[in-house]
Design a protein around this motif. Structure first.
Motif, mmCIF file in Angstrom:
data_model
loop_
_atom_site.group_PDB
_atom_site.id
_atom_site.type_symbol
_atom_site.label_atom_id
_atom_site.label_comp_id
_atom_site.label_asym_id
_atom_site.label_seq_id
_atom_site.Cartn_x
_atom_site.Cartn_y
_atom_site.Cartn_z
ATOM 1 N N LEU A 70 0.824 -1.209 0.000
ATOM 2 C CA LEU A 70 0.000 0.000 0.000
ATOM 3 C C LEU A 70 0.858 1.259 0.000
ATOM 4 N N ARG A 71 1.986 1.215 0.685
ATOM 5 C CA ARG A 71 2.869 2.384 0.731
ATOM 6 C C ARG A 71 3.463 2.712 -0.638
ATOM 7 N N GLN A 72 3.498 1.736 -1.525
ATOM 8 C CA GLN A 72 4.046 1.954 -2.864
ATOM 9 C C GLN A 72 3.039 2.614 -3.809
ATOM 10 N N ARG A 73 1.793 2.719 -3.373
ATOM 11 C CA ARG A 73 0.747 3.260 -4.245
ATOM 12 C C ARG A 73 0.610 4.760 -4.004
ATOM 13 N N ASP A 74 0.769 5.529 -5.046
ATOM 14 C CA ASP A 74 0.768 6.985 -4.915
ATOM 15 C C ASP A 74 -0.572 7.538 -4.441
ATOM 16 N N GLU A 75 -1.651 6.806 -4.719
ATOM 17 C CA GLU A 75 -2.977 7.330 -4.391
ATOM 18 C C GLU A 75 -3.442 6.959 -2.992
ATOM 19 N N VAL A 76 -2.585 6.286 -2.212
ATOM 20 C CA VAL A 76 -2.984 5.762 -0.908
ATOM 21 C C VAL A 76 -2.280 6.485 0.230
ATOM 22 N N LEU A 77 -3.068 6.840 1.248
ATOM 23 C CA LEU A 77 -2.535 7.285 2.528
ATOM 24 C C LEU A 77 -2.940 6.251 3.570
ATOM 25 N N LEU A 78 -2.036 5.945 4.490
ATOM 26 C CA LEU A 78 -2.308 4.975 5.537
ATOM 27 C C LEU A 78 -2.625 5.683 6.855
ATOM 28 N N GLY A 79 -3.523 5.075 7.629
ATOM 29 C CA GLY A 79 -3.869 5.615 8.930
ATOM 30 C C GLY A 79 -4.025 4.511 9.959
ATOM 31 N N ILE A 80 -4.010 4.911 11.214
ATOM 32 C CA ILE A 80 -4.269 4.013 12.344
ATOM 33 C C ILE A 80 -5.375 4.610 13.185
ATOM 34 N N ALA A 81 -6.295 3.755 13.651
ATOM 35 C CA ALA A 81 -7.311 4.144 14.619
ATOM 36 C C ALA A 81 -7.391 3.021 15.644
ATOM 37 N N THR A 82 -6.969 3.288 16.863
ATOM 38 C CA THR A 82 -6.803 2.222 17.845
ATOM 39 C C THR A 82 -7.195 2.664 19.239
ATOM 40 N N GLY A 83 -7.608 1.693 20.041
ATOM 41 C CA GLY A 83 -7.872 1.947 21.444
ATOM 42 C C GLY A 83 -6.612 1.994 22.284
ATOM 43 N N LYS A 84 -5.448 1.717 21.682
ATOM 44 C CA LYS A 84 -4.186 1.812 22.397
ATOM 45 C C LYS A 84 -3.873 3.273 22.723
ATOM 46 N N SER A 85 -3.014 3.477 23.680
ATOM 47 C CA SER A 85 -2.552 4.822 23.989
ATOM 48 C C SER A 85 -1.557 5.285 22.934
ATOM 49 N N ARG A 86 -1.311 6.576 22.898
ATOM 50 C CA ARG A 86 -0.295 7.112 21.981
ATOM 51 C C ARG A 86 1.073 6.512 22.292
ATOM 52 N N ARG A 87 1.371 6.324 23.556
ATOM 53 C CA ARG A 87 2.657 5.733 23.937
ATOM 54 C C ARG A 87 2.771 4.298 23.419
ATOM 55 N N GLY A 88 1.668 3.542 23.529
ATOM 56 C CA GLY A 88 1.683 2.171 23.039
ATOM 57 C C GLY A 88 1.887 2.106 21.533
ATOM 58 N N VAL A 89 1.259 3.010 20.808
ATOM 59 C CA VAL A 89 1.432 3.046 19.357
ATOM 60 C C VAL A 89 2.861 3.437 19.003
ATOM 61 N N ASN A 90 3.410 4.392 19.718
ATOM 62 C CA ASN A 90 4.789 4.799 19.442
ATOM 63 C C ASN A 90 5.762 3.644 19.653
ATOM 64 N N ARG A 91 5.501 2.816 20.663
ATOM 65 C CA ARG A 91 6.352 1.642 20.881
ATOM 66 C C ARG A 91 6.276 0.697 19.692
ATOM 67 N N LEU A 92 5.051 0.490 19.185
ATOM 68 C CA LEU A 92 4.873 -0.388 18.027
ATOM 69 C C LEU A 92 5.615 0.165 16.817
#
Length: 225
Positions: free
Chosen positions: A97-119
């Motif tokens: 998906l990152r190779q496709r010019d027309e695509v932006l990726l997003g995350i929506a999660t119940g994790k905390s911001r700190r938990g996502v940063n660790r990932l």
């Protein structure tokens, strides 16, 4: 542009053993019987306060459970014997998906911001996602706030946005935001729950998700009409 939003736990990452173990430690600390594994995983996707409120009720020791759970999860994560592996095919899907010019990726999660940063740090994913929405940024799923904020942040239209998740909360959030809900069957909730919450498609593997996304991405953007 098309915005492809992923849930984390149960969709990208197999964190079920860590979640159940941390819950058991939290319940033991407050002298309560821990939930069954099925019950423990049924609330994954909610923010922690909402999750423990579901498990013990609004009059239960929610704050203490949240505090001990966070401590337990951090301790468990620090042990190299405990792993949170990516689901098979997740990495290849994101890379394609990152190779496709027309695509932006997003995350929506119940994790905390700190938990996502660790990932992100662990997987080397910093810079991969154009928008990241966490439990610290918006109301808990199934409120549509995470998706609405993600779309506003990148300038995406609802018809150009898809939400991919493994829980009924993900599907209900997507429906409330007016975006396409795609459910995955390898996560922590039964497929029937996802369908009942409004999933338009259910996929059983990342190759199936790739096909579903190819179809979605091939649709003309209404904003281009």
């Amino acid at each position: 542009m098309k915005l492809v939003i992923f849930d984390v736990d149960g969709t990208l990452v197999d964190s079920q053993n860590m979640i159940v173990a941390a819950q058991h430690r939290a319940f033991a600390a407050v002298g309560l019987e821990p939930p069954t594994r099925e019950r423990a995983l049924s609330i994954v996707g909610l923010s922690l306060v909402e999750a423990f409120t579901v498990l013990v009720g609004p009059e239960g020791p929610v704050e203490n459970l949240v505090r001990v759970y966070k401590e337990a999860f951090g301790t468990l994560r620090a042990d190299p014997a405990n792993a949170e592996p990516l689901f098979p095919g997740a990495l290849a899907c994101l890379q394609a998906l990152r190779q496709r010019d027309e695509v932006l990726l997003g995350i929506a999660t119940g994790k905390s911001r700190r938990g996502v940063n660790r990932l992100l740090e662990h997987e080397g994913w910093h810079g991969h996602f154009a928008t990241i929405q966490t439990a610290d940024d918006a109301p808990s799923k199934p409120h549509p706030g995470m998706i609405l904020q993600a779309m506003a942040e990148v300038g995406a239209d609802a018809m150009d946005t898809v939400m991919i998740g493994d829980s009924s909360y993900d599907m209900a959030m997507a429906c409330a935001a007016g975006v396409l809900p795609i459910g995955v069957s390898w996560g922590f909730q039964p497929v029937a729950s996802l369908v009942a919450a409004g999933a338009r498609h259910i996929v059983a593997s990342y190759p199936e998700l790739d096909t579903a996304l190819d179809h979605f991405l091939a649709q003309p953007s209404p904003s281009a009409a």
